[in-house]
Design an enzyme around this catalytic site. Sequence first.
Site, PDB file in Angstrom:
ATOM      1  N   VAL A  10       0.865  -1.179   0.000  1.00 11.12           N
ATOM      2  CA  VAL A  10       0.000   0.000   0.000  1.00 11.12           C
ATOM      3  C   VAL A  10       0.902   1.229   0.000  1.00 11.12           C
ATOM      4  O   VAL A  10       2.005   1.208   0.519  1.00 11.12           O
ATOM      5  CB  VAL A  10      -0.981   0.042   1.204  1.00 11.12           C
ATOM      6  CG1 VAL A  10      -2.070  -1.021   1.048  1.00 11.12           C
ATOM      7  CG2 VAL A  10      -0.271  -0.105   2.516  1.00 11.12           C
ATOM      8  N   SER A  11       0.388   2.311  -0.614  1.00 10.21           N
ATOM      9  CA  SER A  11       1.209   3.505  -0.817  1.00 10.21           C
ATOM     10  C   SER A  11       1.291   4.418   0.393  1.00 10.21           C
ATOM     11  O   SER A  11       2.261   5.147   0.544  1.00 10.21           O
ATOM     12  CB  SER A  11       0.665   4.312  -1.999  1.00 10.21           C
ATOM     13  OG  SER A  11       0.678   3.522  -3.152  1.00 10.21           O
ATOM     14  N   THR A  12       0.254   4.418   1.236  1.00  8.66           N
ATOM     15  CA  THR A  12       0.252   5.334   2.372  1.00  8.66           C
ATOM     16  C   THR A  12       0.066   4.566   3.675  1.00  8.66           C
ATOM     17  O   THR A  12      -0.462   3.457   3.681  1.00  8.66           O
ATOM     18  CB  THR A  12      -0.874   6.382   2.256  1.00  8.66           C
ATOM     19  OG1 THR A  12      -2.134   5.726   2.344  1.00  8.66           O
ATOM     20  CG2 THR A  12      -0.784   7.153   0.945  1.00  8.66           C
TER      21      THR A  12
END
Length: 194
Positions: A10-12
């Site tokens: 996941v990016s965040t």
Amino acid sequence: MSGLVGYARVSTAEQDLQPQLDGLAKLGVDPRRVYLDHGLTGKNRSRPGLREALAACHEGSTLVVTKLDRLGRSITDLRDIAAELEQTGAALRIGGQVYDPSTPFGRLVFNMFAMMAEFEGDLISQRTIEGMAVAKARGRLKGKKPQLTPRQDAALLKMYDEGDTSVAELGALFNISRTSAYRALARARSEAQA
């Protein structure tokens, strides 16, 4: 099914990995063989979880991701990852489909998915930039809060104008960087002129 190696990203920090972990479990991946990257963008190939997942792959194993954009958002990186897997004799499984690089159709499908993943990432970046511009125009995006109060800005300006103290010394005195000291001087001058 011990030859399955899972990867989730996941990016965040606010995003949840659980849906991907559940998807990998449904695809038969042992949770102990899942490698994770939390809060790292897919545009950056330098990810510890990805590095460990690729290192865990060997001839006859399969790297499993729920969606291709979890593996990466750059066509170049995705092709490099696929080539690395092919060199080690490992396969790539995207959701329920196994990518077969030995067939023209397999390469075509993979490249189409890679282009869509990169395109989606570019759209997300563009929407973010546009949203920030709208918020800034409406006065809702003001940037980072200054480190010093207006009173401290004024004191910093007074000390600087007296000529006894350099910007670097002011930064050290107020426990801020030189850049922040210059910004504080600019704010104080702007406030004094208003």
